[in-house]
Design a protein around this motif. Structure first.
Motif, PDB file in Angstrom:
ATOM      1  N   MET A 200      23.925  23.837  34.474  1.00 31.96           N
ATOM      2  CA  MET A 200      24.622  23.692  33.550  1.00 31.96           C
ATOM      3  C   MET A 200      24.434  22.542  32.133  1.00 31.96           C
ATOM      4  N   PRO A 201      24.863  22.416  31.474  1.00 32.99           N
ATOM      5  CA  PRO A 201      24.562  21.444  30.821  1.00 32.99           C
ATOM      6  C   PRO A 201      25.572  19.797  31.166  1.00 32.99           C
ATOM      7  N   GLN A 202      27.036  20.323  32.067  1.00 31.76           N
ATOM      8  CA  GLN A 202      28.041  19.658  32.416  1.00 31.76           C
ATOM      9  C   GLN A 202      27.305  18.864  33.921  1.00 31.76           C
ATOM     10  N   PRO A 239      31.773  23.077  38.074  1.00 33.21           N
ATOM     11  CA  PRO A 239      30.602  21.949  37.748  1.00 33.21           C
ATOM     12  C   PRO A 239      31.149  20.451  38.134  1.00 33.21           C
TER      13      PRO A 239
ATOM     14  N   ASP B 184      26.507  27.742  26.135  1.00 30.91           N
ATOM     15  CA  ASP B 184      26.796  26.364  27.858  1.00 30.91           C
ATOM     16  C   ASP B 184      26.634  25.402  26.835  1.00 30.91           C
ATOM     17  N   GLU B 185      26.095  24.887  26.033  1.00 30.46           N
ATOM     18  CA  GLU B 185      25.627  23.526  25.118  1.00 30.46           C
ATOM     19  C   GLU B 185      26.749  23.145  24.550  1.00 30.46           C
ATOM     20  N   PHE B 188      30.054  23.061  26.603  1.00 29.42           N
ATOM     21  CA  PHE B 188      30.456  21.595  27.614  1.00 29.42           C
ATOM     22  C   PHE B 188      30.659  20.331  25.925  1.00 29.42           C
ATOM     23  N   ALA B 195      29.749  12.316  30.236  1.00 31.56           N
ATOM     24  CA  ALA B 195      28.893  12.320  31.770  1.00 31.56           C
ATOM     25  C   ALA B 195      27.905  12.818  31.101  1.00 31.56           C
ATOM     26  N   ALA B 313      35.106  17.816  41.002  1.00 31.73           N
ATOM     27  CA  ALA B 313      34.532  18.125  39.339  1.00 31.73           C
ATOM     28  C   ALA B 313      35.155  16.912  38.303  1.00 31.73           C
TER      29      ALA B 313
END
Lengths: 319, 341
Positions: A200-202, A239, B184-185, B188, B195, B313
């Motif tokens: 995933m992007p993160q 994530p 998704d991008e 986020f 990060a 996470a």
């Protein structure tokens, strides 16, 4: 007085009609009526269902694998149709919603005689669907190595296709044997550790050891360890911070993406210095796989497709 | 402390340098914490050893390749948002005028989401669209302050901004439904994070930030004059219209850069000038100076928290800044007499 006689006569007539009908039906239902154990208690299914609606990817997979006739299905997670691996077999099946978002009107419009629902279908939804047709909600615990097999048997029983299911399961088992032999021949014991992640992007999501595709990897000889990053009963971790990438540093990384463009996802992951320095990346042991198949699907056809992917990846490695 | 909070600028000016030094020192501490603490297995002592050049290769990598870039990006983001908030508040004479609350960040965010959907991958393009979006957002805010009654009422202006933000977020959600990869991008990026952002992003924004700093140096004095009233400013030889235009442009540059770097972070532009004003008094020039160490310290501090709260996470940075900012907003609104600027 006349009125009362009339009513009596009508009741009598009705009960005779009902009796006759039920005697006529007894022959068929005795032979073909079966009770299926589901999460909401035993459900009786009569005959061989002809119009099956599947509200769960594993149910569609099983239905197609045993050559029953699905007339409605839900889209794969994050897609706009059923999963690609199963599309050609499913034909132009009616789409009746998304996972956990069933469009009841669409279900009614395909006039199902059996509904195979998702494992986490709630009571209210279940009651609603039950008014349309018998509903099978799997009571098989999720994320166990044999979950798909038990689900297949359960759905096959409801479909009246138990023999076909046994044949498919036997076929899958022999394929697992073949691929396991290939893995044993091509990859030294010490290098069979692998991790299954979704990029995933993160940061990466580490998939649970008990996830469907992870257990297939284990069945053919890979060692999968989610390092306790995945909470009990969850399909994957949160994530991860990029700082934790080293914890997924195994000889093999199976990288799943929800869209089909795996190479692009790999390219995106490589941009991150933390990913680029992983052992598997440096040794070119990152296998991009379809997330639709590897992280959303389940069922015997999915196992066969995943085994094909593993076979292709292992065959391609340079000794 | 009591002196510093005093509204009379005479007292405030006497207490100006100690707070500036203290904030600078605090910033240094936060930078150190940012290099030492993370969500991963590299502990503070490992990181310390790496900084002293005798740590493991892993620790060296984590400190220099993961923690250092995000530290720099958080510093620049904090600087930009803090200054933008102070400028916007001084210009609109509204202590609640914050880029996040007024919909400037959301405008910028929507523009970037659109750019991502259309396939923009280069840092320059993302930055440019973020700045254009911010400019459009700023223009709307200025237009809104001109609406009868709205400009004089801080809370109503914020309501207008909230409406704007709601609309833009809905539009952004609509974009996300159109394309899974982009979704998704965007998802986020929209929650805000520093990060894993490539340093190329930083290089793409540095020219704008530099230009914005030059512009601030030019407008600071006229802006301070405008605080005395527009007639006074004209009397001193300034052109309020021109100044307002320059400030709008500067705020758009700053917010656009910050949004391109870290996503639309809400409340930072509120909290930072609020803290700065508490020590500087009403003089905008002093407030701006104090924002220079305070802004980076707030964003970087929030980022360090975001790594520690949810390890292994990470909490999205935008969530942490919102948690810090919301009480400050309530405090300002509840303080009965709204500090007028």
């Amino acid at each position: 007085m006349t009125c009362r006689t009339h009513a009596l006569k009508q009741t009598l007539l009705r009960s005779i009609a009902a009796l006759t009908l039920s005697t006529m039906g007894v022959g068929a239902s005795l032979a073909d009526s079966r009770s299926v154990e589901t999460a909401y208690g035993p459900v009786t299914v009569n005959g061989q269902p002809e119009r099956v609606v599947t509200l769960y990817e594993g149910a569609l997979d099983t239905t197609l694998a045993v050559d029953a006739n699905p007339v409605g299905a839900v889209i794969t997670r994050g897609g706009s149709d059923v999963a690609d691996y199963i599309k050609s077999r499913a034909g132009d099946i009616a789409i009746v919603g998304a996972p956990a978002e069933t469009n009841i009107e669409a279900v009614i419009s395909v006039r199902p005689d059996l509904i195979l629902a998702a494992p986490r279908t709630n009571e209210q939804q279940y009651q609603l669907l039950s008014r349309i047709a018998p509903v099978i909600v799997s009571d098989v615990p999720m994320f166990q190595p044999d979950s798909w097999e038990r689900e297949t048997r359960l759905f096959a029983k409801a479909l009246g296709k138990e023999e076909a299911a046994e044949r498919v399961i036997a076929k899958v088992e022999s394929r697992i044997g073949e691929v396991a032999a290939l893995v044993a021949a091509r990859i030294p014991e010490a290098q069979r550790d692998a991790t299954l992640v979704r990029w995933m992007p993160q940061g990466p999501l580490v998939m649970a050891e008990g996830l469907f595709s992870a257990s297939i990897l284990q069945a053919v000889g890979f060692r999968i360890d989610d390092n306790d990053l995945v909470k009990e009963g969850r399909p994957h971790s949160e994530p991860l911070s990029l700082e934790n990438l080293s914890s997924m540093d195994q000889s093999w990384v199976f990288l799943a993406t929800l869209n089909e463009d795996g190479d692009k996802a790999l390219e995106a992951a490589r941009q991150s210095p933390a990913f680029a320095r992983l052992d598997a990346v440096e040794h070119d042991r990152v296998i991009t796989v379809s997330g639709q198949l590897w992280t959303s699907a389940t069922g015997p056809l999915a196992v066969l497709a995943i085994l094909d992917d593993i076979e292709a990846a292992v065959t391609a490695i340079q000794p | 402390m009591l002196n510093a909070l005093s509204p009379t600028s005479v007292v405030a000016s006497r207490a100006f340098f100690p707070p500036l030094l203290a904030a600078g020192f605090l910033l240094l501490l936060v930078v150190l914490a940012s290099l030492l603490y993370g969500a991963g297995p590299v502990s503070a002592s490992d990181a310390m050893a790496a900084l002293m050049a005798n740590g493991t290769e892993e620790a060296w990598f984590v400190v220099t390749e993961l923690r250092l870039p995000r530290t720099i990006i958080a510093l620049i983001t904090g600087l930009a948002l803090g200054l933008a908030g102070a400028l916007l508040q001084s210009m609109t004479r509204n202590p609640l005028a914050e880029p996040g609350l007024l919909g400037v960040s959301a405008g910028s965010g929507f523009a970037v989401a659109l750019a991502i959907l259309l396939g923009a991958t280069t840092a320059t393009l993302t930055t440019l669209s973020a700045q254009l979006g911010a400019l459009a957002g700023c223009a709307l805010v200025i237009a809104a302050t001109r609406v009868q009654g709205l400009g004089n009422d801080p809370v109503r202006l914020v309501l207008a901004g909230a409406t704007m933000t709601g609309l833009l977020l809905a539009l952004t959600s609509m974009l996300m439904l159109m394309d899974q990869r982009a979704a998704d991008e965007i998802r986020f990026w929209i929650t805000g994070s520093v990060a894993g952002k490539p340093l190329s992003m930083l290089w793409a924004t540095l020219p704008s930030i530099t230009l914005a700093l030059v512009l601030i140096a030019i407008v600071a004095r006229p802006l301070a004059a405008m605080a005395l009233g527009e007639k006074a400013a004209v009397g001193l030889g300034h052109h309020p219209g021109r100044i307002r235009f320059l400030i709008t442009f500067t705020v758009a540059l700053l917010v656009g850069s910050a949004t391109a770097l870290a996503g639309p972070l809400i409340f930072v532009g509120l909290v930072v000038p609020f803290i700065a004003r508490a020590f500087s008094g009403p003089d905008i020039r002093k407030t701006l100076w104090l924002c220079v160490p305070v802004g980076p310290a707030v964003v970087l501090g929030a980022d360090v928290l975001s790594r520690l709260i949810a390890a292994p996470a990470e909490m999205p940075l935008g969530v942490v800044t919102a948690l810090i900012g919301a009480p400050v907003l309530l405090a300002i609104v509840r303080a009965g007499r709204m500090p007028s600027l």
